[in-house]
Design an enzyme around this catalytic site. Sequence first.
Site, PDB file in Angstrom:
ATOM      1  CG  ASP A 154       6.872  -1.141  10.398  1.00  0.00           C
ATOM      2  OD1 ASP A 154       6.456  -1.491   9.290  1.00  0.00           O
ATOM      3  OD2 ASP A 154       7.785  -1.746  10.999  1.00  0.00           O
ATOM      4  CG  ASP A 155       4.557  -0.001   5.008  1.00  0.00           C
ATOM      5  OD1 ASP A 155       4.673   1.087   4.429  1.00  0.00           O
ATOM      6  OD2 ASP A 155       4.334  -1.074   4.407  1.00  0.00           O
ATOM      7  NE  ARG A 168       3.269  -6.511   2.488  1.00  0.00           N
ATOM      8  CZ  ARG A 168       3.793  -5.383   2.982  1.00  0.00           C
ATOM      9  NH1 ARG A 168       4.781  -4.781   2.349  1.00  0.00           N
ATOM     10  NH2 ARG A 168       3.353  -4.863   4.110  1.00  0.00           N
ATOM     11  CE  LYS A 208      10.966  -4.359  10.620  1.00  0.00           C
ATOM     12  NZ  LYS A 208       9.718  -4.651  11.368  1.00  0.00           N
ATOM     13  CD1 TRP A 209      16.709  -2.942   3.145  1.00  0.00           C
ATOM     14  CD2 TRP A 209      17.796  -1.001   3.366  1.00  0.00           C
ATOM     15  NE1 TRP A 209      17.172  -2.602   1.901  1.00  0.00           N
ATOM     16  CE2 TRP A 209      17.850  -1.410   2.007  1.00  0.00           C
ATOM     17  CE3 TRP A 209      18.425   0.184   3.736  1.00  0.00           C
ATOM     18  CZ2 TRP A 209      18.527  -0.662   1.042  1.00  0.00           C
ATOM     19  CZ3 TRP A 209      19.089   0.923   2.765  1.00  0.00           C
ATOM     20  CH2 TRP A 209      19.134   0.512   1.434  1.00  0.00           C
ATOM     21  CG  ASP A 210      10.466  -5.429   5.511  1.00  0.00           C
ATOM     22  OD1 ASP A 210      10.919  -6.560   5.256  1.00  0.00           O
ATOM     23  OD2 ASP A 210       9.435  -5.252   6.189  1.00  0.00           O
ATOM     24  CG  ASN A 238       7.836  -7.123   3.100  1.00  0.00           C
ATOM     25  OD1 ASN A 238       7.964  -8.053   3.885  1.00  0.00           O
ATOM     26  ND2 ASN A 238       7.720  -5.873   3.493  1.00  0.00           N
ATOM     27  CB  CYS A 283      13.193  -6.538   8.258  1.00  0.00           C
ATOM     28  SG  CYS A 283      11.543  -7.269   8.288  1.00  0.00           S
ATOM     29  CG  ASP A 325       7.043 -10.811   9.424  1.00  0.00           C
ATOM     30  OD1 ASP A 325       7.830  -9.978   9.909  1.00  0.00           O
ATOM     31  OD2 ASP A 325       6.659 -10.764   8.239  1.00  0.00           O
TER      32      ASP A 325
END
Length: 701
Positions: free
Chosen positions: A344-345, A421, A454-456, A458, A502, A524
């Site tokens: 992930d990130d 963020r 995984k395309w987020d 935010n 996502c 989440d």
Amino acid sequence: MPETVKPEIAEAGRTWLLSGPASSYALHLTDADELVHLHWGPRIALADAEALVAVPYQGRASFEAALDGHEEYPVEGGPRFVRPALSVRTGAGSRGTEWTFEAYEIQDGDDPGAELRLRFRDGALLITLHYRMRGDVLERWTTLLNEGEEPLELLRADSATWTLPERDDWRLSHLHGRWAAESRLVRAPLTYGEKIIGSRRGHTGHQYLPWVALDTDATEERGEVYGCALGWSGSWRIAVAQLPDARVQITGGAGHDDSGLLRLAQGESFTTPLFAGLWTDGGFGGASRAWHAYQRAHVIPDAERDRPVLFNSWEATFFDISEEQQATLARRAAAIGVELFVVDDGWFGARTGDHAGLGDWWPNPDRFPNGLKPLADHVHALGMQFGIWVEPEMVNPDSDLYRAHPDWVQFQPGRKRTEFRNQLMLNLAREDVQEYLWERLDGLLSSAPVDYVKWDFNRCFTDAGWPDDPYPQRLWVDHVRALYGLLDRLRAAHPGVAFESCSGGGGRIDLGILARTDQVWTSDNTDPLDRLDIQHGFSQIHPARVMAAWVTDSPNAQLNGRVSSLRFRFVSAMAGVLGVGGDLSEWTEEELTEARRWVDLYKEIRPLVQHGDQYRLRPPAGGLSAVQYVRGDETVVLAWLQAQRYGEPVPALRLRGLDPAASYECRETGEVHRGAVLLHHGLRTALRGDLDATVIRLRRI
């Protein structure tokens, strides 16, 4: 049951009928070129539709319009007082549409799913209404083409208007929520006036899913239900209006208001998103199963493939990652049967926290000195696929990309650039931004054997400005069109790569994004008890085949501190696409051994969960809840006991979708049950205070 048939046309060529296995949809063009709705409901014959043409529409006074509530696609202007689906402004400033019928055509006329096109003209504006029946789901959309020299402004261009019959006591169902509490079902009486849901945020949003259902007296398995779902991943609006004569019209499309979508120059066109509708007399459960089957057959890419059990590193490591640490987690994940390992990130640029690095899509040289390929090769050697997290539409001000191109973000001149963020929104409507992202992402997927992305997304739009563009508000639409184009291009260039949508959980879930991704991150919130409610709402419209669900640590430190058993966590997540997101380095050997058993069991029932018909046996209302999946001769029940009071016995579960004349063997106990008994009296479970979740498998013998 009858099959879907190609559109039928009356002899005069002005009445059309589209029919699925159980439903029909009919419309008619009057001699005055007024397109009116005739029927949406149980399957009828063309002669029945023609008989409905004779029913007159009468306005009662000069304060009412005769066609209000009857027009198939109401436009702005003339004797109309309902919400217009189309509002256009000419270069001279005139508004209103006065269209005339030109022609109809049927594309792929030999295909049962053939497309009906009705073409109208208002001066230089060509308007085409599209209809296509997929089973009992009718797809509708509209195309607008400017053939004149002067530009035309589309103030509002909805995909479709759906008309429901006159009924008393309409009831409206929809899904509402917020971050970490998405997809919660609410069902309430519809009153006269309008109910509007939508998003003003630039993406589908956590607050509402673009779906509504209407009924008068339906239950889970019986009664008429009308449903509509919009396929658009940007701002949107659905308006449900109960008109004075008790008819209901549902109008929906892209954009959150009527201030302007696009400006069409000569030769330019706009195709609205798809707005699909469904009628069933099988209750809410029957509607859900029809929606699920439609998406598996016509929307989701490669839907016939099983989605693998994944491990995601986020809650185990957050931003503090390294190649060696990820390799250690990968070995533990492989040992419990995981099939897809996702970093992930934190793997790219200067991404040691959420303050920097977004936009710089290359491996962090300190954390991955030789790029991602060595870790990907290690993961593959363990028998798993390899995946990564990205958030391409965003940029941190502290990034090489932003320092080089501060004008590439959405912003209003002379106004502060709002950060959420610590990030800003790239203006994806710009062609140079699109090309940059294509080059970076294509290069990334070509540099290492990546199997999954995984395309987020935010944050929401806030400063949606584009100072250098003559029509800056087009970015609301063109951002989404560019997103779709980028995903389509990447999928074509890398057909072996799967994508997950996502958006801080379930903030971008709709038929539009599902046509380009293999699964979605539902929320989440990974608390297994909360997830039962979220998953119950999600299942109203979307299938388990795309519903990602993780087993994370207990207590749930990220949200509520709730303690839950590993059994409850696994059975909750096994209702969708199973994933593991806990810190496996902290799990005991006993927990790892138990986890392996649950993963193995999930792989056995996965074909039923991901591809079977779903029955919601009992909603998550505080006591016993359960869901059932049926495929062929097999069925599986997942049940959860949330609470047991006063020593009362746990109720039996009345199963559904079985043959009453057949016998079924329980694989857990070896007991044999008649289908009629399971359907009428139910199945007793072993649930009790210290056994809070269970999986029951039955096979027809």
